[in-house]
Design a protein around this motif. Structure first.
Motif, PDB file in Angstrom:
ATOM      1  N   VAL A  33      23.847 -16.628 -10.488  1.00  0.00           N
ATOM      2  CA  VAL A  33      22.524 -16.576  -9.880  1.00  0.00           C
ATOM      3  C   VAL A  33      21.841 -17.945  -9.877  1.00  0.00           C
ATOM      4  N   ILE A  34      22.360 -18.864 -10.701  1.00  0.00           N
ATOM      5  CA  ILE A  34      21.722 -20.175 -10.792  1.00  0.00           C
ATOM      6  C   ILE A  34      21.747 -20.827  -9.420  1.00  0.00           C
ATOM      7  N   GLY A  35      20.592 -21.117  -8.921  1.00  0.00           N
ATOM      8  CA  GLY A  35      20.482 -21.749  -7.607  1.00  0.00           C
ATOM      9  C   GLY A  35      20.483 -23.261  -7.727  1.00  0.00           C
ATOM     10  N   LEU A  36      20.495 -23.927  -6.597  1.00  0.00           N
ATOM     11  CA  LEU A  36      20.506 -25.386  -6.596  1.00  0.00           C
ATOM     12  C   LEU A  36      19.293 -25.955  -7.308  1.00  0.00           C
ATOM     13  N   GLY A  37      18.155 -25.296  -7.187  1.00  0.00           N
ATOM     14  CA  GLY A  37      16.957 -25.773  -7.860  1.00  0.00           C
ATOM     15  C   GLY A  37      17.110 -25.751  -9.362  1.00  0.00           C
ATOM     16  N   ASP A  38      17.760 -24.717  -9.883  1.00  0.00           N
ATOM     17  CA  ASP A  38      17.961 -24.615 -11.330  1.00  0.00           C
ATOM     18  C   ASP A  38      18.959 -25.654 -11.831  1.00  0.00           C
ATOM     19  N   VAL A  39      20.009 -25.895 -11.062  1.00  0.00           N
ATOM     20  CA  VAL A  39      21.010 -26.883 -11.460  1.00  0.00           C
ATOM     21  C   VAL A  39      20.374 -28.268 -11.490  1.00  0.00           C
ATOM     22  N   SER A  40      19.466 -28.531 -10.559  1.00  0.00           N
ATOM     23  CA  SER A  40      18.834 -29.856 -10.521  1.00  0.00           C
ATOM     24  C   SER A  40      17.935 -30.104 -11.736  1.00  0.00           C
ATOM     25  N   LYS A  41      17.573 -29.045 -12.454  1.00  0.00           N
ATOM     26  CA  LYS A  41      16.753 -29.202 -13.660  1.00  0.00           C
ATOM     27  C   LYS A  41      17.586 -29.568 -14.879  1.00  0.00           C
ATOM     28  N   GLN A  46      25.230 -32.611 -17.233  1.00  0.00           N
ATOM     29  CA  GLN A  46      25.443 -31.169 -17.117  1.00  0.00           C
ATOM     30  C   GLN A  46      25.555 -30.765 -15.655  1.00  0.00           C
ATOM     31  N   GLN A  47      24.817 -31.414 -14.772  1.00  0.00           N
ATOM     32  CA  GLN A  47      24.919 -31.131 -13.345  1.00  0.00           C
ATOM     33  C   GLN A  47      26.332 -31.414 -12.850  1.00  0.00           C
ATOM     34  N   VAL A  49      29.111 -31.449 -14.631  1.00  0.00           N
ATOM     35  CA  VAL A  49      30.035 -30.453 -15.195  1.00  0.00           C
ATOM     36  C   VAL A  49      29.928 -29.153 -14.412  1.00  0.00           C
ATOM     37  N   TYR A  50      28.719 -28.719 -14.127  1.00  0.00           N
ATOM     38  CA  TYR A  50      28.512 -27.465 -13.395  1.00  0.00           C
ATOM     39  C   TYR A  50      29.084 -27.566 -11.987  1.00  0.00           C
ATOM     40  N   ALA A  51      28.880 -28.703 -11.325  1.00  0.00           N
ATOM     41  CA  ALA A  51      29.332 -28.869  -9.939  1.00  0.00           C
ATOM     42  C   ALA A  51      30.854 -28.948  -9.834  1.00  0.00           C
ATOM     43  N   SER A  52      31.523 -29.506 -10.847  1.00  0.00           N
ATOM     44  CA  SER A  52      32.974 -29.691 -10.758  1.00  0.00           C
ATOM     45  C   SER A  52      33.772 -28.540 -11.368  1.00  0.00           C
ATOM     46  N   ARG A  53      33.101 -27.518 -11.836  1.00  0.00           N
ATOM     47  CA  ARG A  53      33.789 -26.388 -12.491  1.00  0.00           C
ATOM     48  C   ARG A  53      34.604 -25.595 -11.474  1.00  0.00           C
ATOM     49  N   PRO A  54      35.913 -25.412 -11.722  1.00  0.00           N
ATOM     50  CA  PRO A  54      36.737 -24.608 -10.802  1.00  0.00           C
ATOM     51  C   PRO A  54      36.488 -23.109 -11.004  1.00  0.00           C
ATOM     52  N   GLU A 110      27.233 -31.857 -26.224  1.00  0.00           N
ATOM     53  CA  GLU A 110      26.633 -30.536 -26.059  1.00  0.00           C
ATOM     54  C   GLU A 110      27.670 -29.504 -25.626  1.00  0.00           C
ATOM     55  N   VAL A 111      28.500 -29.863 -24.647  1.00  0.00           N
ATOM     56  CA  VAL A 111      29.543 -28.953 -24.157  1.00  0.00           C
ATOM     57  C   VAL A 111      30.539 -28.650 -25.272  1.00  0.00           C
ATOM     58  N   LEU A 112      31.014 -29.695 -25.950  1.00  0.00           N
ATOM     59  CA  LEU A 112      31.982 -29.493 -27.029  1.00  0.00           C
ATOM     60  C   LEU A 112      31.397 -28.679 -28.180  1.00  0.00           C
ATOM     61  N   GLY A 113      30.151 -28.940 -28.527  1.00  0.00           N
ATOM     62  CA  GLY A 113      29.511 -28.204 -29.612  1.00  0.00           C
ATOM     63  C   GLY A 113      29.385 -26.726 -29.303  1.00  0.00           C
TER      64      GLY A 113
END
Length: 139
Positions: A33-41, A46-47, A49-54, A110-113
């Motif tokens: 449900v996360i929209g582009l507006g939420d990802v930009s926050k 982190q943006q 990582v989220y964008a390149s996730r397969p 943060e991701v590893l933790g």
């Protein structure tokens, strides 16, 4: 085979694991449900990582979360097959995160933790299922 009654710490840990998995289910429900507006926050790393996730990573998240939740429910019902569900959850975690190691820039603290915390909870669940079987708390 007669079963023993689990000790109080067993129930406490199992309920804590159930709460943790319910948090995971909520995160899973909100992930698509996360929209582009939420990802930009998010923070810039982190943006990325989220964008390149397969897609396989999302399916791994689904497997890890549903198998983990089902495993804890089976554990609370004192069933041996909880162990297999926790193993499936671990496989889902590997599917979810294997792609991160292709590009070291994805491996933020943060991701590893967070992923270490998830892996630790799965390890705890596996240990709890094995302990329940060994002490004849499950059938």
């Amino acid at each position: 085979m007669l079963m023993s009654r689990p000790l109080g710490w067993f129930w406490l840990l199992a309920i804590a694991l159930l709460a943790w998995n319910i948090i995971g289910l909520v995160a899973l429900l909100f992930d698509p449900v996360i929209g582009l507006g939420d990802v930009s926050k998010l923070a810039p790393e982190q943006q990325g990582v989220y964008a390149s996730r397969p897609a396989i990573a999302f399916y791994g998240f689904v497997l890890a979360t549903f198998a983990g939740t089902a495993g804890v429910i089976a554990l609370l019902m004192r069933r041996h097959f909880a162990l297999w569900l926790f193993m499936a959850s671990a496989a889902g975690l590997v599917m979810q995160n294997a792609w991160l190691f292709r590009d070291p820039s994805n491996l933020t603290t943060e991701v590893l933790g967070y992923q270490a915390l998830v892996a630790g909870s799965i390890a705890l669940a596996i240990w709890l299922a094995l302990t329940a079987k060994k002490r004849r708390w499950s059938r």
